[in-house]
Each structure stands twice: as C-alpha cells, then as structure tokens.
Design an enzyme around this catalytic site. Sequence first.
Site, PDB file in Angstrom:
ATOM      1  N   ASP A  10       0.832  -1.195   0.000  1.00  0.00           N
ATOM      2  CA  ASP A  10       0.000   0.000   0.000  1.00  0.00           C
ATOM      3  C   ASP A  10       0.867   1.246   0.000  1.00  0.00           C
ATOM      4  O   ASP A  10       2.016   1.200  -0.461  1.00  0.00           O
ATOM      5  CB  ASP A  10      -0.949  -0.027   1.206  1.00  0.00           C
ATOM      6  N   ASP A  22      -2.855   2.883  17.935  1.00  0.00           N
ATOM      7  CA  ASP A  22      -3.553   1.617  17.705  1.00  0.00           C
ATOM      8  C   ASP A  22      -2.685   0.594  16.978  1.00  0.00           C
ATOM      9  O   ASP A  22      -3.070  -0.579  16.872  1.00  0.00           O
ATOM     10  CB  ASP A  22      -4.833   1.850  16.899  1.00  0.00           C
ATOM     11  N   HIS A  30      -3.854   6.037   3.107  1.00  0.00           N
ATOM     12  CA  HIS A  30      -4.500   4.798   2.702  1.00  0.00           C
ATOM     13  C   HIS A  30      -3.964   3.568   3.439  1.00  0.00           C
ATOM     14  O   HIS A  30      -4.722   2.754   3.974  1.00  0.00           O
ATOM     15  CB  HIS A  30      -4.336   4.626   1.200  1.00  0.00           C
ATOM     16  N   THR A  67      -6.503   5.032  26.900  1.00  0.00           N
ATOM     17  CA  THR A  67      -6.290   6.458  27.087  1.00  0.00           C
ATOM     18  C   THR A  67      -5.941   6.731  28.542  1.00  0.00           C
ATOM     19  O   THR A  67      -6.719   6.369  29.433  1.00  0.00           O
ATOM     20  CB  THR A  67      -7.549   7.254  26.707  1.00  0.00           C
ATOM     21  N   ASN A 101     -13.968   0.105  -7.140  1.00  0.00           N
ATOM     22  CA  ASN A 101     -15.214   0.825  -6.890  1.00  0.00           C
ATOM     23  C   ASN A 101     -15.758   1.497  -8.138  1.00  0.00           C
ATOM     24  O   ASN A 101     -14.993   2.090  -8.906  1.00  0.00           O
ATOM     25  CB  ASN A 101     -14.980   1.906  -5.821  1.00  0.00           C
ATOM     26  N   ALA A 121      -6.947  -7.995  -9.066  1.00  0.00           N
ATOM     27  CA  ALA A 121      -8.043  -8.812  -8.541  1.00  0.00           C
ATOM     28  C   ALA A 121      -8.587  -9.796  -9.571  1.00  0.00           C
ATOM     29  O   ALA A 121      -9.441 -10.612  -9.237  1.00  0.00           O
ATOM     30  CB  ALA A 121      -9.174  -7.906  -8.043  1.00  0.00           C
ATOM     31  N   VAL A 164      -6.275 -15.458  -6.733  1.00  0.00           N
ATOM     32  CA  VAL A 164      -6.379 -14.342  -5.794  1.00  0.00           C
ATOM     33  C   VAL A 164      -7.796 -14.292  -5.235  1.00  0.00           C
ATOM     34  O   VAL A 164      -8.771 -14.441  -5.978  1.00  0.00           O
ATOM     35  CB  VAL A 164      -6.029 -13.014  -6.494  1.00  0.00           C
ATOM     36  N   SER A 185     -11.244  -1.113  -0.611  1.00  0.00           N
ATOM     37  CA  SER A 185      -9.958  -1.065   0.094  1.00  0.00           C
ATOM     38  C   SER A 185     -10.142  -1.419   1.560  1.00  0.00           C
ATOM     39  O   SER A 185      -9.235  -1.981   2.180  1.00  0.00           O
ATOM     40  CB  SER A 185      -9.348   0.325  -0.007  1.00  0.00           C
TER      41      SER A 185
END
Length: 463
Positions: free
Chosen positions: A67, A76, A105, A120, A228, A240, A245, A293
């Site tokens: 990516d 995170d 992305h 937190t 998309n 794809a 795949v 995505s």
Amino acid sequence: MTLRRRRSLSIALATTLAGGTLAGALLTAPAASADAWRDKEFWLKDSGVTNAWQVSKGAGVKVAIIDSGIDGSHPDLNGVVVGGTDVSGAGAPNGQKSIGAKTEHGTLVASMLAGRGHTTPTASPSASASAPPPVPPSTPPAGGPDGIVGVAPEAQILSVSTWLGSPNPGGKSDQEQIPDAVRWAVDNGAKVINISLGSTSPDWPQSWDAAFLYAEQKDVVIVAAAGNRVGGNIQVGAPATIPGVLTVAGLDGEGRASVDSSSQGISIGVAAPAEKLVGAMPGAGYAEWAGTSGAAPIVSGVAALIRSKWPEMSANQVINRIVSTAKDAGAPGKDPLYGYGILNAEAALKDDVPAAASNPLGSIADWIRVHRRGDFSEPSQAPVASPTSAAPTLADPTVPVAKTPASMDDALPAAVVLGFGGLFLALIVGAAIQLRRVSKRPGPVVEEAETGVMETVDPPGKK
C-alpha cells in the site's frame, strides 16, 4: 480509495488505490474520545468476527500490506508493524513513510486488519486539584478498549510501501513496484498478502506472472480489492482478476452489493462491508471512509485468523474455507456481485469444511500454462531485475506485406505454375465435353443407395 488522478502503464493498465472516499470533516478530527470510534466498527459483530475471536485472534501470522506505507507510530498500531520495505524508491526503508497520492490509505487498511486499540491515560481520582496533570507516556501500551481494533488484533504486519496514483519521484512504475512488493512479502515470511489496490483493466503485465506464481507456489494467500464504481471500476480490474487471488467485493450498510463502493466480475470470491468504515490516520487521528480497500483487510484478517488456528492448512484450503462458508446472496450460487456470498467469519473458524482438491478461484500456474504457454514447474528463488515488461512468450502476429515484382531470373517458377494451370483448365473443358456426349448414350447403370443392387434401366422408348 478512489483517486481523481491515475497513471497509465505502458500496457494501458491504470493502477489505483481501490478504496472509497474519506469524510472530509474527519480528516482533522482530534484523537479525543477515541472509544467512540470503536463503537462504529459494526462489521466486527455483523461479519461474525467477535465470535470468531473465541477460536483465534491471528497470533503468529505475518500479513504483508502492499500500500502507501503505514504509520506504525499510531497508538492503535503500537507493536503491530514488525518489518517492512519500500519498493517505490521514494519511501522509507522500513515502509513506514506515508507516500503516494493518498498517503493515509495504508494506515487505514492496517488498522482495520490488525489494529490493537489503546488505553487512554486518565488522571487519578485522588489527585489534588492543584497537582499538575500526569504526563502521558510517549508510547501508549499496546492494546486497549479505545481506538480501532482490527479483525486479527494479534497478527503482525509487514509494510510494503508503493507510490501509486501520481507521478512517482522515485522513478519506478506501477508495473515494476507490484511484482517487487509481492516477492519481498513472500521472502519475508508473509502468510497473507493484502492488496487494496485496483485498476481499470482486467489485464495485467506479463511481468507480474512470475511474482504471483511465486506466491502461489510458496503457499501464500493473496487478498485483493475488487475496486469501486465511483472510482471508474465498473468491472473488476487487475490484480483482482489474477487466478487464485481472493477478490473482495463491497457491501453497503444494508448488507447489499454497494452501488458506489464495489464493482462486479466473475473473479469475485466473497463480499464484505465497504461503506461507513472507520480507521486510523497517520499522526494519531481517525477517519470515516468507504470502498473495497476497507473490505479487503476484513477478509485478510479472517485469513490470518484461520492460518493462526491451523498453521499447516494450505492457502488453497484457507481460501476454500472462507468462500464455502460465505452466506449466499444475490443469484443462487456464485455470481458477479457477491462471488460465493457474504463473509461469515464465525463459520469460517468454526464450521466443518471438507477439503477442496484445489483453489476454487483458480491457479495462476494453470493460467500461465494455457495463456502464456509457459511451464513454471519450479518457483524462481530470486527476483530478476525488474523490466518495464517481460519479453512476450508468444511470437508477434504477422501481417502480409506487399513484395516487389519478380525479376527475370525469378520468372521461370511463375511460368511453370501458369503452364500447369492452363493444362488443368484444358482437362476440365475436355471432361465437360465428354460428359455431354455420354449423357446422350442409352443404358446408364444406377446404384440403389439403400440396397446396393445394380440394375439396368431401359432407355426411353425401348419395349
């Protein structure tokens, strides 16, 4: 993620980020009240992920994310990114610099796949009102109830940064980066590869064949986003469309095939949520987004859960387990909108699934053998220098070309041909004349087609 600008490869393949759109108001949203973001992860329950965690959380599995780079310093993602590289020539050596047209992305994708959330820090209730507030730790502890938790929160991430969607200052084309990224991921221990990238073409460069074959022969699951419609991907585009795949289509908030955040095609394997998604942003922020995505890392996460539970299970069986336990939707059976159906993570981890003889989504090795007429019986152990495109295996088609008139020295063969042609014509004319004469003679013999008995037919007028 939908791009407004696309690059074209030399073979007219436009590789783009395959997600959707970010909610602009959230791009600068502060990280406060991060626990509210956890509440927005509806797919964890709806797709059966929370129940699948009773079996596995992805421990011991490395997932490579090809990516735009991943910000591993996000609270995170603390401790999640364990390795990486850059194949663009413009990123950081560890793959953690956010690059390309959509820098956020890769971090969004990584958080949805393997985010661990965070805790937190809060002030002590007994602290004096006049006491200074405690200094928050520079690196929050990994895991916690706040922020984004991924589908496979105990999996590890390898970040492979690529520059896509705009001119690459590093000089490497899309066509070069993708196979390099796949090979690096395989060689560095990835058992699952997530490619949330797409294109507007179903075809891929021949130079990609060997890399995807390498992954197949090394037993690696590759998951790719279908693309998309809102980004111009009406039909599923490469990578794809590559056989073997696991291609992921997108669902809307009602669990139906998304109009904008998905596409269609015969290569789709399964469908997962692709609208009203949330994820982590570089720099400790969060955002809402949409697109396949985001659907792809949900499925990649489930693949990691399976590979953690059954380390010896083959990639073909992992994919078969995911698609065979999907909930059928749309037209009965496999269809171009949902593939085999809607992802059911709990069933994928808990159901008894008969072993399949092969990958239900095909094999790149078989495809190469048929369409490239190649024979790759053994994987290449080391990547070769990346050309902009591999030399074609098949000869170029030929086109008739006009030739110059023959010289006097070349006239004899032509005269011979013309002479034989004239003789043949004379024979035909002579035969025709002879047949005409014979037709006037009496006593022809006729053969019965059914019996084969020969009989003489009297000429007309004979008694």
